[in-house]
Enzyme design. Structure first.
Site, PDB file in Angstrom:
ATOM      1  N   CYS A 111       0.821  -1.223   0.000  1.00 28.45           N
ATOM      2  CA  CYS A 111       0.000   0.000   0.000  1.00 28.45           C
ATOM      3  C   CYS A 111       0.852   1.270   0.000  1.00 28.45           C
ATOM      4  O   CYS A 111       0.363   2.351  -0.326  1.00 28.45           O
ATOM      5  CB  CYS A 111      -0.925   0.023   1.211  1.00 28.45           C
ATOM      6  SG  CYS A 111      -2.023  -1.388   1.288  1.00 28.45           S
ATOM      7  N   HIS A 248      -3.060   7.457   3.122  1.00 25.61           N
ATOM      8  CA  HIS A 248      -3.526   6.147   2.638  1.00 25.61           C
ATOM      9  C   HIS A 248      -4.901   5.874   3.239  1.00 25.61           C
ATOM     10  O   HIS A 248      -5.139   6.120   4.417  1.00 25.61           O
ATOM     11  CB  HIS A 248      -2.517   5.087   3.073  1.00 25.61           C
ATOM     12  CG  HIS A 248      -2.946   3.690   2.779  1.00 25.61           C
ATOM     13  ND1 HIS A 248      -3.516   3.333   1.579  1.00 25.61           N
ATOM     14  CD2 HIS A 248      -2.889   2.547   3.524  1.00 25.61           C
ATOM     15  CE1 HIS A 248      -3.785   2.035   1.595  1.00 25.61           C
ATOM     16  NE2 HIS A 248      -3.426   1.536   2.768  1.00 25.61           N
ATOM     17  N   ASN A 278      -9.925   0.222   0.612  1.00 28.65           N
ATOM     18  CA  ASN A 278      -8.470   0.293   0.542  1.00 28.65           C
ATOM     19  C   ASN A 278      -8.014  -0.234  -0.819  1.00 28.65           C
ATOM     20  O   ASN A 278      -8.080  -1.432  -1.072  1.00 28.65           O
ATOM     21  CB  ASN A 278      -7.873  -0.535   1.684  1.00 28.65           C
ATOM     22  CG  ASN A 278      -6.355  -0.555   1.671  1.00 28.65           C
ATOM     23  OD1 ASN A 278      -5.720  -0.063   0.745  1.00 28.65           O
ATOM     24  ND2 ASN A 278      -5.779  -1.137   2.708  1.00 28.65           N
TER      25      ASN A 278
HETATM   26  C1  LIG Z   1      -9.533  -4.712  10.399  1.00 28.23           C
HETATM   27  C2  LIG Z   1     -10.133  -3.690  11.332  1.00 28.23           C
HETATM   28  C3  LIG Z   1     -11.166  -2.868  10.594  1.00 28.23           C
HETATM   29  C4  LIG Z   1     -10.823  -4.424  12.464  1.00 28.23           C
HETATM   30  O1  LIG Z   1     -11.373  -3.474  13.370  1.00 28.23           O
HETATM   31  P1  LIG Z   1     -11.210  -3.697  14.943  1.00 28.23           P
HETATM   32  O2  LIG Z   1     -11.997  -2.664  15.597  1.00 28.23           O
HETATM   33  O3  LIG Z   1      -9.731  -3.752  15.216  1.00 28.23           O
HETATM   34  O4  LIG Z   1     -11.923  -5.078  15.136  1.00 28.23           O
HETATM   35  P2  LIG Z   1     -11.340  -6.455  15.704  1.00 28.23           P
HETATM   36  O5  LIG Z   1     -10.445  -7.083  14.690  1.00 28.23           O
HETATM   37  O6  LIG Z   1     -10.800  -6.215  17.086  1.00 28.23           O
HETATM   38  O7  LIG Z   1     -12.692  -7.270  15.815  1.00 28.23           O
HETATM   39  C5  LIG Z   1     -13.744  -6.862  16.660  1.00 28.23           C
HETATM   40  C6  LIG Z   1     -14.877  -7.845  16.514  1.00 28.23           C
HETATM   41  O8  LIG Z   1     -15.496  -7.657  15.223  1.00 28.23           O
HETATM   42  C7  LIG Z   1     -15.569  -8.905  14.542  1.00 28.23           C
HETATM   43  N1  LIG Z   1     -15.438  -8.652  13.109  1.00 28.23           N
HETATM   44  C8  LIG Z   1     -14.322  -8.620  12.358  1.00 28.23           C
HETATM   45  N2  LIG Z   1     -14.640  -8.361  11.087  1.00 28.23           N
HETATM   46  C9  LIG Z   1     -15.991  -8.227  11.043  1.00 28.23           C
HETATM   47  C10 LIG Z   1     -16.907  -7.947  10.001  1.00 28.23           C
HETATM   48  N3  LIG Z   1     -16.520  -7.734   8.726  1.00 28.23           N
HETATM   49  N4  LIG Z   1     -18.219  -7.867  10.309  1.00 28.23           N
HETATM   50  C11 LIG Z   1     -18.644  -8.057  11.562  1.00 28.23           C
HETATM   51  N5  LIG Z   1     -17.822  -8.328  12.592  1.00 28.23           N
HETATM   52  C12 LIG Z   1     -16.509  -8.407  12.327  1.00 28.23           C
HETATM   53  C13 LIG Z   1     -14.417  -9.717  15.092  1.00 28.23           C
HETATM   54  O9  LIG Z   1     -14.649 -11.100  14.902  1.00 28.23           O
HETATM   55  C14 LIG Z   1     -14.428  -9.309  16.547  1.00 28.23           C
HETATM   56  O10 LIG Z   1     -15.447 -10.032  17.203  1.00 28.23           O
HETATM   57  P3  LIG Z   1     -15.205 -10.542  18.723  1.00 28.23           P
HETATM   58  O11 LIG Z   1     -15.023  -9.289  19.524  1.00 28.23           O
HETATM   59  O12 LIG Z   1     -16.472 -11.282  19.006  1.00 28.23           O
HETATM   60  O13 LIG Z   1     -13.976 -11.401  18.658  1.00 28.23           O
HETATM   61  C15 LIG Z   1      -9.019  -2.746  11.908  1.00 28.23           C
HETATM   62  O14 LIG Z   1      -8.245  -3.435  12.854  1.00 28.23           O
HETATM   63  C16 LIG Z   1      -8.084  -2.243  10.820  1.00 28.23           C
HETATM   64  O15 LIG Z   1      -8.490  -1.446  10.003  1.00 28.23           O
HETATM   65  N6  LIG Z   1      -6.812  -2.686  10.836  1.00 28.23           N
HETATM   66  C17 LIG Z   1      -5.849  -2.295   9.829  1.00 28.23           C
HETATM   67  C18 LIG Z   1      -6.341  -2.603   8.445  1.00 28.23           C
HETATM   68  C19 LIG Z   1      -5.335  -3.282   7.609  1.00 28.23           C
HETATM   69  O16 LIG Z   1      -4.599  -4.124   8.033  1.00 28.23           O
HETATM   70  N7  LIG Z   1      -5.282  -2.934   6.334  1.00 28.23           N
HETATM   71  C20 LIG Z   1      -4.374  -3.531   5.419  1.00 28.23           C
HETATM   72  C21 LIG Z   1      -3.058  -2.885   5.451  1.00 28.23           C
HETATM   73  S1  LIG Z   1      -3.013  -1.373   4.587  1.00 28.23           S
END
Ligand SMILES: CC(C)(COP(=O)(O)OP(=O)(O)OC[C@H]1O[C@@H](n2cnc3c(N)ncnc32)[C@H](O)[C@@H]1OP(=O)(O)O)[C@@H](O)C(=O)NCCC(=O)NCCS
Length: 370
Positions: A111, A248, A278
């Site tokens: 990215c 980004h 993204n």
């Molecule tokens: C991925 C991302 C949106 C997740 O958000 P978050 O607030 O950190 O959420 P978590 O991963 O802690 O998950 C929270 C809960 O939501 C759930 N969940 C994850 N994806 C879900 C979806 N698409 N729909 C519904 N629930 C979802 C999880 O299972 C978790 O449930 P639990 O609490 O019962 O275990 C966030 O961490 C992020 O944007 N990270 C960076 C993104 C990235 O890596 N991009 C690529 C690189 S550029």
């Protein structure tokens, strides 16, 4: 002193929209969860190859600069999802745009790729190797998505954006940058599948994007914040001198946290994640292009841009915009029309991913040492 002024800009986003509601038809998620946790409302799915998206973005940027393809002497295609590894995909773009005398190579910093590409093109122009470069950020990460995995299935979109850089004595273009790579946790973001680490005699129906969202979230903010601070220092500027921030577009909450840490109001921040998700290496390129189209970038604007991605690569960069915010020329070229819905475009992949998940064959076997 020679600078590499940005004289052209262009984007190409495929027309087919995949909404959050459509995704919730095949994986357990909701529009409410996706919007509140990421800011994404919809994304695009391509019906053509990556090189076609990249070609059209490049052609639009070259027209905006008032140039012909034959004027270009360097093509850098920043991508992690090229049509082919060998030959490189940049060579297809070089041929398509008619830049027959140009050097052409692919560059993969995930990215962050577009900012790495601008840094490279700027250095090559500054040392006299090249005069006019086109740098393209283009990705179609939807190709790699495991559509049975709700964690990654909601995040990515396809697209391309490009800029033309020309040698200039005017203080313009990239004036400071900090590139880096936080490798301590390089394994927390991985596309499992393509690559020579895979045992080629073991097959699986499904690529997979494996990642630790919350850890990446934290490292993304630290990486971009540090790189932006360093780039601002090198440029002799403070946050107050910045007219627009083009970050980004991975997660709206990451963007908001970064703006807060940098002490910059969200009014100055370009956000388009709601439309595209993204788009990886295309993300900053498309956002920069739209910031110009929307009049957020003015002649002489100081732009701060930042990115992070797999590796975990990161970058912060200060760009001084030139004197022109309108394109010199435009072109009529368009992508071929698409008569399918987004779900129809990815239906085979959805079926394959659901089957592989049910059979437990999502993960590719690693190659034994050759
Ligand atoms: C991925 C991302 C949106 C997740 O958000 P978050 O607030 O950190 O959420 P978590 O991963 O802690 O998950 C929270 C809960 O939501 C759930 N969940 C994850 N994806 C879900 C979806 N698409 N729909 C519904 N629930 C979802 C999880 O299972 C978790 O449930 P639990 O609490 O019962 O275990 C966030 O961490 C992020 O944007 N990270 C960076 C993104 C990235 O890596 N991009 C690529 C690189 S550029």
């Amino acid at each position: 002193m020679t600078y590499a002024k940005i004289t052209g800009w262009g984007k190409c986003v495929p027309p087919t929209v995949l909404t959050n509601a459509e995704i919730s038809n095949f994986v357990e998620t909701t529009d409410e969860w996706i919007v509140s946790r990421t800011g994404i409302e919809e994304r695009r799915v391509t019906h053509v190859q990556l090189s076609e998206l990249a070609t059209l973005a490049a052609k639009r940027a070259i027209a905006a600069a008032g140039l012909q393809g034959s004027d270009i002497d360097l093509v850098i295609l920043c991508t992690a999802s090229g049509d082919s590894l060998i030959p490189n995909t940049a060579s297809a773009v070089q041929r398509n745009i008619g830049a027959h005398q140009a050097a052409a190579f692919d560059s993969n910093a995930a990215c962050t790729g577009f900012l790495y590409g601008i840094q490279m093109a700027t250095a090559l122009i500054q040392n006299g190797s090249n005069q006019r470069a086109v740098v393209i950020g283009a990705d179609r990460l939807n190709y790699f998505i495991n559509w049975a995995d709700r964690a990654s299935a909601v995040l990515f979109g396809d697209g391309a954006g490009a800029v033309v850089l020309e040698a200039s004595t005017e203080k313009s273009g990239m004036i400071a940058s900090k590139l880096g790579c936080d490798t301590e946790k390089r394994d927390i973001l991985e596309v499992q599948g393509p690559g020579t680490y895979v045992d080629r005699f073991h097959t699986s129906a499904c690529y997979n994007v494996a990642f630790e969202g919350p850890e990446i979230f934290k490292r993304a903010i630290n990486g971009m914040n540090g790189a932006c601070t360093s780039a601002l220092e090198s440029a002799g500027l403070s946050g107050d001198d910045i007219d627009v921030i083009v970050p980004h577009q991975a997660n709206l909450r990451i963007i908001q946290t970064l703006a807060k840490k940098m002490g910059v109001s969200m009014d100055k921040v370009m956000v388009n994640i709601e439309k595209y998700g993204n788009t990886s290496a295309a993300s900053v390129a498309i956002a920069l292009c739209e910031a110009v189209e929307q009049g957020r970038v003015q002649p002489g604007s100081n732009i701060l841009t930042a990115a992070f991605g797999a590796g975990l690569t990161y970058a912060g960069m200060v760009i001084k915009w030139g004197d022109r915010v309108t394109p010199i020329n435009t072109i009529d070229d368009e992508l071929p029309p698409c008569d399918k819905t987004a779900t129809e475009l990815i239906q085979t992949a959805i079926d394959g991913c659901l089957k592989a998940t049910a059979e437990g064959t999502v993960n590719f076997a690693r190659s034994p040492k050759a």
